[in-house]
Every structure is written in structure tokens, then in C-alpha cells.
Design a protein around this motif. Structure first.
Motif, PDB file in Angstrom:
ATOM      1  N   GLU A 136      69.633  78.799  51.718  1.00 42.81           N
ATOM      2  CA  GLU A 136      69.227  78.344  52.816  1.00 42.81           C
ATOM      3  C   GLU A 136      69.707  79.570  53.963  1.00 42.81           C
ATOM      4  N   PHE A 185      69.290  83.425  53.341  1.00 42.87           N
ATOM      5  CA  PHE A 185      67.859  83.593  53.242  1.00 42.87           C
ATOM      6  C   PHE A 185      67.762  84.231  55.088  1.00 42.87           C
ATOM      7  N   ASP A 186      68.851  82.863  55.481  1.00 44.82           N
ATOM      8  CA  ASP A 186      67.729  82.701  56.783  1.00 44.82           C
ATOM      9  C   ASP A 186      69.252  84.191  57.657  1.00 44.82           C
ATOM     10  N   MET A 239      73.239  86.997  47.438  1.00 49.15           N
ATOM     11  CA  MET A 239      72.058  86.274  46.898  1.00 49.15           C
ATOM     12  C   MET A 239      71.667  86.133  45.611  1.00 49.15           C
ATOM     13  N   LEU A 269      61.385  90.505  50.555  1.00 47.08           N
ATOM     14  CA  LEU A 269      62.030  88.868  50.507  1.00 47.08           C
ATOM     15  C   LEU A 269      61.407  87.938  51.453  1.00 47.08           C
ATOM     16  N   GLN A 270      60.372  88.655  51.930  1.00 44.45           N
ATOM     17  CA  GLN A 270      60.066  86.893  52.189  1.00 44.45           C
ATOM     18  C   GLN A 270      59.104  86.118  51.177  1.00 44.45           C
ATOM     19  N   VAL A 312      62.040  84.109  49.548  1.00 43.16           N
ATOM     20  CA  VAL A 312      61.945  82.679  50.146  1.00 43.16           C
ATOM     21  C   VAL A 312      61.469  82.223  50.449  1.00 43.16           C
ATOM     22  N   THR A 357      61.760  78.614  48.765  1.00 42.65           N
ATOM     23  CA  THR A 357      61.714  77.001  50.042  1.00 42.65           C
ATOM     24  C   THR A 357      60.252  76.495  49.424  1.00 42.65           C
TER      25      THR A 357
END
Length: 184
Positions: free
Chosen positions: A17, A20-21, A37, A96-97, A100, A104
Motif C-alpha cells: 500500500e 502504491f501510494d 513493487m 497502475l490504477q 492498485v 486493494t
């Protein structure tokens, strides 16, 4: 920190996390952090698949394991896409989104179902034993990327996902079958 497998898995989730941030909010760090990552994600996933999921399955968590494995298959595909996209490309944020969002979702479900099931069904000693196996497997896979997978690891993914006939498939056939099994 003890070596309870549930705590170790959750610690990795928090580390991912944070990565990712940073990847989402600090574009200048993307080129350096994408391999970090994907390496952590791959090592974590392989350790869960090889050590934790079989034990969770044996302890009565078959449906949760199958679902989680399919999410891992999707995450491998998405991580590969991120790794293959130039961090300075206009396509990178979308790739990437997607990763993520998938991770998540997976983490939320795993922390709601699989991990509490492991805590409830396995005693402290077994969770410690799995923790040590998880750490050893994770260490052995550090440096791996999603595409770095053996036939034996694919066979285990197939078993976790409830795919039958894997042992009679070639590595390529099995990869294609598992890609089709990925949650999307």
C-alpha cells in the motif's frame, strides 16, 4: 515481530500500500519503484500460493483459496502490464490504477475472509510454522517478476484455483488455462 503467517502477510499488504501510494503520487519515483513493487508483489504471491493457500485449503477454506488464487492470476497479468509500460507514458497511470484497484480489492477480501479463517482454523504453532515457510519462500522468490514462474508453481496455482488436469498440460497450455481463470 513474531512469525505468525497472518501478521506477516498483513505486513506485506501494508508495505505494498505504501509503494502504491508513492507510485500514484510521485511520478518521478516510478522508474525506480516499479521493479521493487513487482518484485515484492510476486514474491509475496508465490509464497502465499506455495505455502499458505494449500494449508488454508486443507483447513476448510477451499472456496476462499480458489477465489484468492484467481485474483492472484489477475494481479500477475496486471503487474506484467505495469512493468512493460514506460513509467513516463500517458498509459502508465491507467495501467497502475488497474493493478492498485485489483490488489486493494484482493487485500480487503483476503483480510476479511482468508486470514481470519486461517487464524480460526489453525493453531498458533501451525501459523508460526507457516510463517517460517512463507518467509523462506518469499525470500527465495525475491527478484522474481510475474513471468518468472516454473511448471511446478503453475501446477500449485492450478490446484489452488481448482483447475483439474494441470499435470497433463504443458507449461504453455497451463499458463493459457490459468490466464483464462483469472478474475476480471
Amino acid at each position: 515481530m513474531g512469525k505468525d503467517v497472518v501478521d506477516l502477510i498483513m505486513n506485506d499488504h501494508r508495505e505494498l500500500e505504501k509503494l502504491f501510494d508513492t507510485l500514484l503520487n510521485e511520478p518521478d519515483k516510478r522508474a525506480a519503484l516499479v521493479p521493487v513493487m513487482t518484485t515484492l508483489l510476486t514474491a509475496h504471491s508465490r509464497a502465499e500460493e506455495l505455502e499458505v493457500y494449500p494449508a488454508a485449503r486443507e483447513a476448510g477454506g477451499e472456496d476462499d483459496v480458489e477465489h484468492s488464487q484467481k485474483e492472484h492470476l489477475e494481479a500477475d497479468q496486471l503487474a506484467k502490464a505495469v512493468a512493460e509500460t514506460d513509467p513516463d507514458s500517458p498509459d502508465f497511470p491507467t495501467a497502475l490504477q488497474k493493478l492498485v484497484d485489483a490488489i486493494t480489492h484482493h487485500v480487503e477480501e483476503e483480510e476479511k475472509t482468508v486470514l481470519p479463517g486461517i487464524r480460526a482454523r489453525l493453531d498458533d504453532a501451525r501459523r508460526e510454522e507457516l510463517g517460517e515457510a512463507f518467509l523462506a519462500s518469499r525470500q527465495a522468490h525475491l527478484g522474481d517478476q510475474p513471468a518468472d514462474i516454473t511448471k511446478a508453481e503453475l501446477d500449485q496455482q492450478a490446484a489452488n484455483a481448482g483447475v483439474s488436469g494441470a499435470s497433463s498440460m504443458s507449461k504453455s497450455e497451463l499458463q493459457d488455462t490459468l490466464e483464462a481463470e483469472a478474475e476480471s
